[in-house]
Write a protein that holds these residues in place. Structure first.
Motif, short mmCIF file in Angstrom:
data_model
loop_
_atom_site.label_atom_id
_atom_site.label_comp_id
_atom_site.label_asym_id
_atom_site.label_seq_id
_atom_site.Cartn_x
_atom_site.Cartn_y
_atom_site.Cartn_z
N UNK A 182 0.84 -1.20 0.00
CA UNK A 182 0.00 0.00 0.00
C UNK A 182 0.87 1.26 0.00
N UNK A 183 1.93 1.23 0.81
CA UNK A 183 2.83 2.40 0.85
C UNK A 183 3.46 2.63 -0.52
N UNK A 184 3.96 1.56 -1.11
CA UNK A 184 4.61 1.66 -2.42
C UNK A 184 3.69 2.20 -3.48
N UNK A 185 2.48 1.65 -3.50
CA UNK A 185 1.53 2.06 -4.54
C UNK A 185 1.03 3.48 -4.31
N UNK A 186 0.80 3.83 -3.05
CA UNK A 186 0.37 5.20 -2.75
C UNK A 186 1.42 6.19 -3.22
N UNK A 187 2.68 5.83 -2.91
CA UNK A 187 3.79 6.68 -3.32
C UNK A 187 3.81 6.84 -4.84
N UNK A 188 3.54 5.75 -5.50
CA UNK A 188 3.62 5.75 -6.96
C UNK A 188 2.43 6.47 -7.60
N UNK A 189 1.24 6.27 -7.06
CA UNK A 189 0.04 6.73 -7.76
C UNK A 189 -0.56 8.04 -7.24
N UNK A 190 -0.02 8.56 -6.15
CA UNK A 190 -0.62 9.77 -5.55
C UNK A 190 -0.81 10.94 -6.53
N UNK A 191 0.20 11.24 -7.35
CA UNK A 191 0.02 12.37 -8.29
C UNK A 191 -1.19 12.18 -9.21
N UNK A 192 -1.48 10.93 -9.56
CA UNK A 192 -2.60 10.67 -10.46
C UNK A 192 -3.95 10.96 -9.78
N UNK A 193 -3.93 10.98 -8.46
CA UNK A 193 -5.15 11.33 -7.73
C UNK A 193 -5.21 12.85 -7.54
N UNK A 194 -4.07 13.46 -7.27
CA UNK A 194 -4.05 14.92 -7.01
C UNK A 194 -4.47 15.70 -8.26
N UNK A 195 -3.87 15.35 -9.39
CA UNK A 195 -4.06 16.18 -10.58
C UNK A 195 -5.52 16.36 -11.00
N UNK A 196 -6.28 15.26 -11.21
CA UNK A 196 -7.66 15.48 -11.64
C UNK A 196 -8.51 16.22 -10.61
N UNK A 197 -8.30 15.96 -9.33
CA UNK A 197 -9.10 16.66 -8.32
C UNK A 197 -8.74 18.14 -8.31
N UNK A 198 -7.43 18.41 -8.41
CA UNK A 198 -6.97 19.80 -8.44
C UNK A 198 -7.60 20.54 -9.63
N UNK A 199 -7.57 19.91 -10.80
CA UNK A 199 -8.12 20.55 -12.00
C UNK A 199 -9.60 20.85 -11.83
N UNK A 200 -10.34 19.87 -11.29
CA UNK A 200 -11.78 20.07 -11.09
C UNK A 200 -12.04 21.21 -10.12
N UNK A 201 -11.31 21.23 -9.03
CA UNK A 201 -11.53 22.28 -8.03
C UNK A 201 -11.15 23.65 -8.56
N UNK A 202 -10.10 23.67 -9.40
CA UNK A 202 -9.64 24.94 -9.95
C UNK A 202 -10.70 25.52 -10.89
N UNK A 203 -11.39 24.63 -11.60
CA UNK A 203 -12.38 25.09 -12.57
C UNK A 203 -13.73 25.41 -11.94
N UNK A 204 -13.84 25.07 -10.65
CA UNK A 204 -15.10 25.29 -9.95
C UNK A 204 -15.45 26.79 -9.94
N UNK A 205 -16.65 27.11 -10.39
CA UNK A 205 -17.10 28.50 -10.47
C UNK A 205 -17.19 29.10 -9.06
N UNK A 206 -16.35 30.12 -8.81
CA UNK A 206 -16.30 30.71 -7.46
C UNK A 206 -17.64 31.32 -7.06
N UNK A 207 -18.42 31.75 -8.06
CA UNK A 207 -19.69 32.39 -7.70
C UNK A 207 -20.66 31.38 -7.09
N UNK A 208 -20.45 30.08 -7.36
CA UNK A 208 -21.30 29.07 -6.73
C UNK A 208 -21.04 29.03 -5.22
N UNK A 209 -19.78 29.20 -4.85
CA UNK A 209 -19.44 29.20 -3.42
C UNK A 209 -20.00 30.45 -2.76
N UNK A 210 -19.94 31.56 -3.50
CA UNK A 210 -20.51 32.79 -2.96
C UNK A 210 -22.02 32.66 -2.83
N UNK A 211 -22.64 32.03 -3.83
CA UNK A 211 -24.09 31.84 -3.78
C UNK A 211 -24.47 31.01 -2.55
#
Lengths: 482, 274
Positions: free
Chosen positions: B140-169
């Motif tokens: 688990x440690x080995x695989x987490x180390x190996x695959x973590x970036x693949x989890x960060x990137x798509x979530x980061x992209x989605x959150x970055x594209x999230x319309x800020x006005x929705x949070x304000x709403x």
């Protein structure tokens, strides 16, 4: 709804200023009182600070200075979710992962209302915006106009004390916009709550508001009823922004007498003799007469049919006058121009001299423009002279410290010349504002050093043109700041 | 956007897709048919279900399947728990050099995979002494180390594209920060999460190089298939491959439908599979 506090003022903005992190002052010393149940519109061109002001009322933005009172209590530090204020956002900001019902019920669910009550309130809100039965629709299947209505329903369902609307009709087509204007107006009457509306569309503001706040460059230019704003604009900016208008530079020649366009007119404003003024004349107040009967004569240069009326342009000497008339005039024909006293609105001419405050370098040269302009300091200080070390001393022989002296440099707008040759002038900048004043244009040029210069020029330049300013040295006046 | 029938170069769509079409046939479809053929035949070339029964009745193979699933579920969960807060902070911060920070998380991917695992092995050996005591944990440690970036990137992209006005709403309608996160941010970042799960879950069921390099004696699906083929049991190996393929297919269908329902009209990152 809470209406516990007495007093008819619901919100007060006192000396509100907002400066962005980069030092840009978006809103400056904003003072406004809004009465309960009023429909107030912030009107101005983009970048005038109207949306920022609205965001401060909503709580998304915090004033850097000043007080924001809701029902007499300062709410500066209250987060948006604690304010009895709801917003209709410019791009609606509907939650795409929720259906119409859940969007509208969002606020009610947070208040933990009973399910049956939520259903009832959502139904009522949907009726209010004429979208009965839309509960189960997803947001993606709605048209722009429908999304707009859902956004309004989502805000009013919470029964806010104030409803904020940030250019809500901007994305709709003209016909829909007109319809929604009337609907919003009647909704305002039905709900009885305070509406604060932001728009750059002057017609929208005139149609809907009880009170209009005209803004430009972060400052209030004028506050008043639509009639006030239209009929009695306070300055050239307001006159130019609200409706079409002819603006002429002139001078008062006596009680109720004013001179512009090379003739004397009778007016209804009593302004002191000899005062420099701007006269505003609405195109519909200009009357075309046979040449002999007019106060001034002119030649028709263009006639455009506009449906209800003709828009006729008359050239009289150096002045261009726009006329709206239901009667046609022949292009090229000689006509007379008459203006009834009620049609002439006198505004005191704005501060028409560019004043720049600047310090001195150690060698007594001006810091402004890095010494490109030189002024004889011995003339500014009585009996001052340079001693043998080149140090300036006053009449008693005491040293005048260069660091403490502030010099005011004054340059008249008509003395500055504009050129598109970047090397020709001392300063370069972009044209950020222009107003036609009958026989010349009045420009505001923001220089690369971020200083604004008013420049008069008879030639037409475009907004955002990059120009260099030629300042003749002999036209510059200097004074010591006391 | 509608595609025109002819592109700018005067080639039709069919002509333009020819190179990839050939690739698809040679390296995707043909091998797939070969696998299906082997999976359902025996040594004499007769059609049979023996391979499937053999897989289901053998406690070693089914045990490996469950063990692999366990590894994949735990690895994916750990990756998600680590990645989401990082992605959230990165997407939300006003810090000007956030791309530099993001790069720090992505950078390990630029270093050779075997080198990274070798380094990890040394570190784990120092900590644990003998690696064979904790095979599951090490994997688990080995695989987490190996695959973590693949989890960060798509979530980061989605959150970055999230319309800020929705949070304000959301805040405007009375939600506090936590309520806004649970009712708006989290549901709207589901496409990114699913994307990340895809990128991590599937490889962690099969990537046995991590196990091998960490001196691991346990088997996951990948190593099992490898072992069958190494023993020249092409029929058994093909059947296990096919079973894995079916699991992935079911998983894809399930998550895709969930993503469609929840993400509404295609906001955020789409589902990317690897």
């Amino acid at each position: 709804m809470e209406h516990t506090t007495s007093g008819e003022n619901i919100i007060e903005l006192r000396n509100i200023s907002r400066t962005f992190e980069d030092g840009f002052r978006v809103v400056e010393d904003f003072n406004l009182t809004i009465k309960r149940g009023e429909f107030v519109t912030f009107l101005g061109p983009s970048g005038c600070g109207k949306t920022t002001t609205l965001r401060m009322i909503a709580g998304f933005d915090k004033p850097t200075e000043g007080e924001l009172l809701l029902n007499g209590k300062d709410i500066r530090d209250l987060p948006p979710n604690k304010r009895p204020i709801n917003t209709v956002f410019q791009r609606y900001a509907l939650f795409p992962h929720l259906n119409v019902f859940d969007n509208i019920a969002f606020g009610l669910k947070l208040k933990k209302l009973a399910k049956a009550e939520i259903v009832k309130k959502v139904k009522k809100a949907l009726e209010m915006v004429d979208l009965e039965g839309f509960e189960d629709r997803t947001i993606g299947t709605l048209s722009g106009g429908q999304q707009q209505r859902i956004a309004i329903a989502r805000a009013i369902v919470n029964e806010p004390q104030i409803l904020l609307l940030d250019e809500p009709l901007g994305a709709l087509d003209l016909k829909m916009r007109k319809e929604m204007q009337l609907e919003l107006k009647s909704m305002h009457q039905k709900l009885g709550i305070t509406f604060i509306y932001v728009t750059h569309d002057q017609e929208e503001a005139l149609t809907m508001s009880d009170k209009i706040v005209v803004m430009s460059e972060g400052k209030i230019q004028q506050t008043g009823t639509p009639e006030d704003i239209y009929n009695e604009p306070k300055n050239a900016f307001v006159a130019d922004f609200i409706g079409e208008s002819n603006i002429f530079s002139g001078i008062m020649t006596g009680k109720y007498r004013v001179r512009f366009c090379g003739a004397e007119f009778v007016c209804v404003d009593d302004v002191e003799h000899g005062t420099m003024i701007d006269a505003v004349v609405r195109p519909e107040d200009v009357i075309i007469t046979p040449p002999a009967e007019g106060t001034i004569k002119g030649r028709v240069t263009s006639v455009i049919f506009k449906g209800v009326h003709y828009e006729i342009t008359v050239q009289s000497g150096k002045n261009e006058i726009v006329v709206q008339s239901t009667k046609k005039a022949e292009e090229g024909s000689e006509v007379g121009i008459m203006i009834e006293p009620e049609g002439i609105h006198i505004m005191l001419a704005e501060d028409v001299v560019n004043r720049i405050e600047t310090g001195l370098n150690k060698d007594y040269s001006l810091q402004f423009l890095n010494g490109a302009l030189t002024c004889d300091l011995t003339e500014l200080f009585p009996n001052a002279s340079y001693n043998s070390d080149g140090v300036l001393t006053d009449a008693h022989g005491d040293t005048i410290d260069a660091e403490t002296v502030r010099i005011i440099v004054s340059i008249k707008p008509e003395c500055i010349e504009m050129s598109d040759d970047k090397e020709a002038g001392l300063l370069c900048g972009h044209i950020i504002n222009l107003i036609y004043k009958g026989d010349h244009y009045s420009y505001v040029v923001r220089t690369d050093e971020d200083e604004d210069f008013i420049v008069d020029d008879e030639y037409l330049w475009n907004m955002d043109d990059y120009v260099s300013l030629i300042i003749p040295k002999e036209s510059v006046e200097y004074a010591v700041k006391k | 956007m509608q595609l025109r029938n002819k592109s700018r170069f005067g080639l039709s769509r069919a002509q333009l897709s020819l190179p990839y079409g050939l690739f698809l046939v040679c390296f995707v479809l043909a091998p797939l048919f070969v696998i299906i053929y082997y999976a359902f035949t025996n040594g004499e070339g007769k059609v049979t279900l023996d391979n499937l029964l053999g897989f289901l009745e053998n406690p070693k193979t089914t045990g490996t399947l469950l063990y692999s699933l366990g590894i994949a579920v735990v690895t994916t969960s750990v990756c998600l728990l680590l990645a989401y807060p990082i992605a959230y902070i990165l997407a939300r911060t006003k810090y000007r050099h956030k791309s530099v920070v993001l790069m720090l998380f992505i950078m390990p991917m630029w270093i050779n995979f075997t080198l990274r695992i070798t380094a990890l092995k040394e570190i784990l050996t120092i900590i644990e002494g003998n690696l064979s005591f904790h095979p599951f944990l090490n994997t688990v440690i080995g695989m987490t180390y190996d695959f973590l970036p693949f989890m960060i990137l798509p979530i980061y992209t989605t959150l970055l594209k999230l319309d800020k006005s929705l949070l304000e709403a959301s805040s405007d309608l009375g939600a506090d920060a936590l309520q806004t996160f649970l009712k708006v941010t989290l549901p709207l970042s589901v496409p990114g999460i699913i994307s990340g799960i895809f990128m991590v879950f599937l490889p962690s069921m099969t990537n046995y190089v991590v196990l091998d390099m960490l001196y691991n004696s346990t088997y996951i699906m990948g190593s099992l298939i490898g072992a069958y083929f190494a023993a020249y049991d092409w029929h058994g190996g093909s059947m296990i491959s096919l079973v894995l393929l079916m699991i992935i297919l079911v998983f894809t269908l399930f998550t895709n439908r969930y993503a469609d329902e929840d993400a509404g009209n295609g906001r955020g990152g789409g589902v990317v599979s690897r």
